[in-house]
Design an enzyme around this catalytic site. Sequence first.
Site, short mmCIF file in Angstrom:
data_model
loop_
_atom_site.label_atom_id
_atom_site.label_comp_id
_atom_site.label_asym_id
_atom_site.label_seq_id
_atom_site.Cartn_x
_atom_site.Cartn_y
_atom_site.Cartn_z
N LEU A 1 0.92 -1.01 0.39
CA LEU A 1 0.23 -0.07 -0.21
C LEU A 1 0.99 1.44 0.26
O LEU A 1 0.27 1.97 -0.60
CB LEU A 1 -1.08 0.08 1.49
CG LEU A 1 -2.41 -0.94 1.28
CD1 LEU A 1 -2.60 -1.21 2.69
CD2 LEU A 1 -2.68 -0.53 -0.06
N GLU B 1 4.92 2.85 1.27
CA GLU B 1 6.02 2.73 2.09
C GLU B 1 6.39 4.00 3.75
O GLU B 1 5.93 5.56 2.68
CB GLU B 1 7.42 2.47 1.32
CG GLU B 1 8.59 2.44 1.32
CD GLU B 1 9.16 1.73 1.25
OE1 GLU B 1 9.18 1.36 -0.43
OE2 GLU B 1 10.72 1.41 1.15
N GLY B 2 6.95 4.07 4.01
CA GLY B 2 6.92 4.89 5.08
C GLY B 2 8.46 4.80 5.54
O GLY B 2 9.33 3.66 5.44
N GLU C 1 7.26 -0.58 5.45
CA GLU C 1 6.11 -0.99 4.33
C GLU C 1 5.24 -1.31 5.18
O GLU C 1 5.31 -1.65 5.23
CB GLU C 1 6.78 -1.86 3.18
CG GLU C 1 7.29 -1.78 2.29
CD GLU C 1 8.11 -2.76 1.74
OE1 GLU C 1 7.78 -4.08 1.35
OE2 GLU C 1 9.51 -2.64 0.85
N ASP D 1 3.26 14.24 14.77
CA ASP D 1 3.61 14.26 13.91
C ASP D 1 1.97 14.23 12.78
O ASP D 1 1.72 13.26 12.47
CB ASP D 1 3.97 12.91 12.83
CG ASP D 1 4.25 13.11 11.67
OD1 ASP D 1 4.79 14.32 11.35
OD2 ASP D 1 5.14 12.55 11.43
P1 ATP Z 1 6.15 7.66 7.97
O1 ATP Z 1 6.13 7.08 8.38
O2 ATP Z 1 8.02 8.26 7.64
O3 ATP Z 1 5.47 9.26 8.59
P2 ATP Z 1 4.17 7.56 6.71
O4 ATP Z 1 3.18 7.81 7.87
O5 ATP Z 1 3.45 7.46 4.86
O6 ATP Z 1 5.57 7.97 6.85
P3 ATP Z 1 3.39 4.62 6.84
O7 ATP Z 1 2.46 4.89 8.03
O8 ATP Z 1 4.50 3.48 6.65
O9 ATP Z 1 4.32 5.89 6.46
O10 ATP Z 1 2.67 4.86 5.58
C1 ATP Z 1 2.95 4.10 4.47
C2 ATP Z 1 1.37 4.60 3.28
O11 ATP Z 1 0.90 3.39 3.63
C3 ATP Z 1 0.47 5.40 3.65
O12 ATP Z 1 0.88 6.72 3.70
C4 ATP Z 1 -0.88 5.17 3.71
O13 ATP Z 1 -1.47 5.48 2.11
C5 ATP Z 1 -1.11 3.95 3.27
N1 ATP Z 1 -1.20 2.77 4.96
C6 ATP Z 1 -0.82 2.82 6.18
N2 ATP Z 1 -1.03 2.73 6.71
C7 ATP Z 1 -2.73 1.80 6.22
C8 ATP Z 1 -3.67 1.27 6.69
N3 ATP Z 1 -4.00 1.10 8.13
N4 ATP Z 1 -4.58 1.57 5.79
C9 ATP Z 1 -4.78 1.77 4.52
N5 ATP Z 1 -3.60 2.27 4.04
C10 ATP Z 1 -2.17 1.86 4.55
#
Ligand code: ATP
Length: 392
Positions: free
Chosen positions: A136, A138-139, A143, A250
């Site tokens: 979906l 990556e943060g 992933e 955040d």
């Molecule tokens: P970081 O962790 O670096 O602050 P982030 O919050 O965008 O970045 P993640 O929390 O790893 O990163 O999520 C990455 C992406 O995955 C999100 O932007 C979102 O689009 C998707 N995602 C995360 N959690 C979910 C969920 N529970 N349901 C659907 N999509 C999700």
Amino acid sequence: MPAVPWAEYTKLLDGSSHCWYFRGVSRNEAQQLLLSPPNQHGSFLIRDSESSRGEYSLSVRNHAKVSHFRICKGPDGGLYIQKGCPFPNLEELLTYYTVNWKVVQSPLLQPCIPKTPLVRDAWERPRSEFILGRKLGEGYFGEVWEGLWKNMVPVAIKIIKQADMKAEDFTKEIQNLKRLKHERLIQLHAVCSVGEPLYIVTELMRKGNLQSYLSSLEGRALSTLHLISIACQVADGMTYLEEQHIVHRDLAARNILVGDNLTCKIADFGLARLLKDDIYSTSGSTKIPVKWTAPEVANYRTYSLKSDVWSYGILLYEVFTYGQTPYEGMTNQETIQQISMGYRLPRPSTCPPEIYGVMLECWKANAEERPTFLALREKLCSIYRRVHNSLS
Ligand code: ATP
């Protein structure tokens, strides 16, 4: 040949006298486990074969190397490593190879010692209960995948490299996540902390993060009333965090997730703080999302619920501009400078003046003068009711 059917037999293996049997452990995990202390030369385990159901594999550590041997099942049910040398069960097979160990290249000295789970309660689930579907996003820490839990429940699985965090911090933070339960917060479902990588399993929000959603075709079609509803939902979730004395750190549209019927939920609370703490303090200001950050955080790193309120004001700006980046064209440094001289983001053309008034309240230089989330929720919900009534 086993006196009981295979399924029954594997259940029996889970008993405490079969400490060498590791259900649900993959070849890679076995390798990692055997090579980590306190395991040593001669440590071994038996696991289910990954490629062939009903069969097993023996994994044995020989100094710094791990060898794997398929334990096949003959037509009569006998279990064997070498053709023509079958055993009625795994115990007898192990007894034989403990003596005749040259075949498996290393003496079978002691059963593998499992890694203690970081989370020792009902939240800890075996990795084998989850099937990864599509990626979906990556943060910073790994992933996020869409997946299925027990072949039934759609979930989101955050895959974190454990190297990125300290075990004791993780345990503490997971306690927080488990404690927090609110319809406007992403719900934790489970954790897989035995072996690597770490899985954090949460509810799935089909429309992804709010920032991308707002700028999508569907997002751009939202009415002002819809946007106010989003603002109310986030304020509602933040009011809960405020009651719990949890600072998010955040808050931004990228950390709000959207589900069906425009349901919005706050994500990355707590965990974000834990994961990002070291980065914030060690790598200087570059990792701070400066444009969302209150001046006292940018300058002195003093996070508080009031700095979350500042970020909430920026989130309102994102919402009422359909996902525009704040302070477009300005660098982080310029933003900090301008803010300290009293500059504030202008009212977006699509934003009702009353809502812009709320943003300005959130961006008061003196943190104490900013409203509480409770007050924000009341204010926004009353605006929502009014606009809603005027339309119907
Ligand atoms: P970081 O962790 O670096 O602050 P982030 O919050 O965008 O970045 P993640 O929390 O790893 O990163 O999520 C990455 C992406 O995955 C999100 O932007 C979102 O689009 C998707 N995602 C995360 N959690 C979910 C969920 N529970 N349901 C659907 N999509 C999700």
